[in-house]
Motif scaffolding. Structure first.
Motif, short mmCIF file in Angstrom:
data_model
loop_
_atom_site.label_atom_id
_atom_site.label_comp_id
_atom_site.label_asym_id
_atom_site.label_seq_id
_atom_site.Cartn_x
_atom_site.Cartn_y
_atom_site.Cartn_z
N LYS A 178 -49.76 -47.38 51.57
CA LYS A 178 -50.97 -47.88 52.24
C LYS A 178 -50.73 -48.01 53.74
O LYS A 178 -51.63 -47.72 54.55
CB LYS A 178 -51.34 -49.24 51.65
N GLU A 179 -49.53 -48.46 54.12
CA GLU A 179 -49.22 -48.58 55.54
C GLU A 179 -49.22 -47.22 56.22
O GLU A 179 -49.72 -47.06 57.34
CB GLU A 179 -47.85 -49.24 55.70
N ASN A 180 -48.67 -46.20 55.52
CA ASN A 180 -48.67 -44.84 56.07
C ASN A 180 -50.09 -44.30 56.23
O ASN A 180 -50.39 -43.57 57.19
CB ASN A 180 -47.85 -43.91 55.19
N GLU A 181 -50.96 -44.65 55.28
CA GLU A 181 -52.36 -44.22 55.38
C GLU A 181 -53.03 -44.85 56.60
O GLU A 181 -53.81 -44.19 57.30
CB GLU A 181 -53.11 -44.59 54.10
N LYS A 182 -52.72 -46.12 56.84
CA LYS A 182 -53.28 -46.78 58.03
C LYS A 182 -52.77 -46.12 59.31
O LYS A 182 -53.53 -45.92 60.26
CB LYS A 182 -52.92 -48.26 58.02
N VAL A 183 -51.46 -45.80 59.32
CA VAL A 183 -50.89 -45.12 60.48
C VAL A 183 -51.57 -43.78 60.71
O VAL A 183 -51.88 -43.38 61.84
CB VAL A 183 -49.37 -44.94 60.30
N TRP A 184 -51.83 -43.06 59.61
CA TRP A 184 -52.49 -41.76 59.70
C TRP A 184 -53.90 -41.89 60.25
O TRP A 184 -54.32 -41.14 61.14
CB TRP A 184 -52.50 -41.12 58.33
N GLU A 185 -54.66 -42.86 59.76
CA GLU A 185 -56.01 -43.08 60.25
C GLU A 185 -56.01 -43.47 61.72
O GLU A 185 -56.85 -43.02 62.50
CB GLU A 185 -56.70 -44.15 59.40
N HIS A 186 -55.06 -44.34 62.09
CA HIS A 186 -54.96 -44.74 63.49
C HIS A 186 -54.60 -43.56 64.38
O HIS A 186 -55.11 -43.42 65.51
CB HIS A 186 -53.92 -45.86 63.63
N GLU B 146 -57.65 -41.52 65.06
CA GLU B 146 -58.54 -42.15 66.02
C GLU B 146 -58.04 -41.95 67.45
O GLU B 146 -58.83 -41.72 68.37
CB GLU B 146 -58.66 -43.64 65.71
#
Length: 303
Positions: A34-42, A45
């Protein structure tokens, strides 16, 4: 994660290097994913061009995949057409193609000592082919373990747990011993009657599955642990490989085989076919139960 993305999009890190680094890395937990997914989304952006690069690489991969798929299909079709073109005409007698089958039927008892022609064929004449099939089962179990095994033990199977049913437990206590004995009988008599390692091993594997369903995995784990299953498969396949290499080496050099064939129809006959049936049966039983355990709870024998 950010560093890997930066290297990947700047072509500093090749696909093979990325694969090797990922292979050496420990398995990620759900929180890390989940943390990696957040990093990817960030990252998307902050860098709008990143999505365009990803889409470009994805399209390149799709094109390459389709080209290789079409080429592979064409090559396979050409090979099959070539083989079909050289097959004998339908209904026409062809002694060259019947020679092998006639040899199996007429010489099996004399050359292998097995009353069951099929057992003599798959465990003597075509023993290496059967060894390959056993290795395929073992490899499939290893791949399933890699894909389905859970690193953390979680009680997620309670809703589907049937071992608490008193009727199922009582019926299981009666059926499991009968199934196990029948499976052992089929394995041990495979060279003198219909049966053998594959069918007998499937019956024994089914018995283990019924045991775990009716009495719970704790009972089945006392019989077949993860370590014990690996040892059984290793020694069974190793014995099969060594014994058949020895037999073929003797035959290829015209050396007399000291292993007696025994009296056809006796339980201790047919040379190495009986122990080879046992080896194949053990591998098949372990594979069947291993698949069931992995799909059901994500592990084998509390491992």
């Amino acid at each position: 994660m950010k560093e890997i993305l930066r290297k990947w999009f700047s072509d500093e890190l090749s696909g093979m290097e990325d694969f090797l680094e990922t292979e050496k890395a420990p398995d990620a937990t759900r929180e890390e994913v989940k943390e990696n997914e957040k990093v990817w989304e960030h990252s998307l952006e902050e860098n709008p061009d990143t999505e365009v690069k990803v889409e470009k690489k994805r399209n390149e991969f799709i094109v390459l995949y389709r080209v290789l798929a079409v080429v592979s299909c064409i090559i396979f079709a050409l090979v099959m057409l070539y083989v079909v073109a050289h097959l004998p005409e339908f209904g026409k007698a062809n002694p060259a193609y019947d020679e092998v089958a006639n040899r199996y039927i007429e010489k099996t008892i004399e050359e292998t000592g097995a009353v069951n022609v099929v057992a003599g064929m798959i465990l003597d004449y075509r023993a290496f082919d059967t060894l390959g099939e056993s290795f395929v089962l073992f490899t499939a179990l290893i791949c399933s373990t890699v894909l389905l095994r859970q690193d953390k033990k979680k009680e997620t199977d309670l809703y589907f747990d049937t071992s608490g049913d008193s009727i199922l437990r009582s019926v299981g206590l009666i059926l499991v011993p009968c199934i196990m004995v029948f499976g052992i009988y089929v394995v041990l008599n495979g060279h003198i009657s219909p049966g053998g390692g594959f069918s007998g091993g499937a019956i024994i594997g089914a018995g283990l599955i019924i045991l775990s369903s009716s009495q719970g995995f704790s009972k089945a784990d006392t019989i077949l642990t993860y370590k014990r299953m690996n040892l059984i498969s290793f020694f069974a396949l190793g014995f099969y490989s060594i014994s058949k290499c020895f037999v073929f080496l003797m035959g290829a050099n015209g050396i007399h085989n000291p292993i007696p064939k025994g009296i056809p129809g006796a339980i201790l006959s047919a040379g190495l076919i009986l122990p080879l049936n046992i080896a194949v049966g053990l591998v098949v039983a372990c594979t069947m139960y291993g698949f069931y355990s992995l799909f059901r709870r994500g592990g084998i024998g509390n491992a």
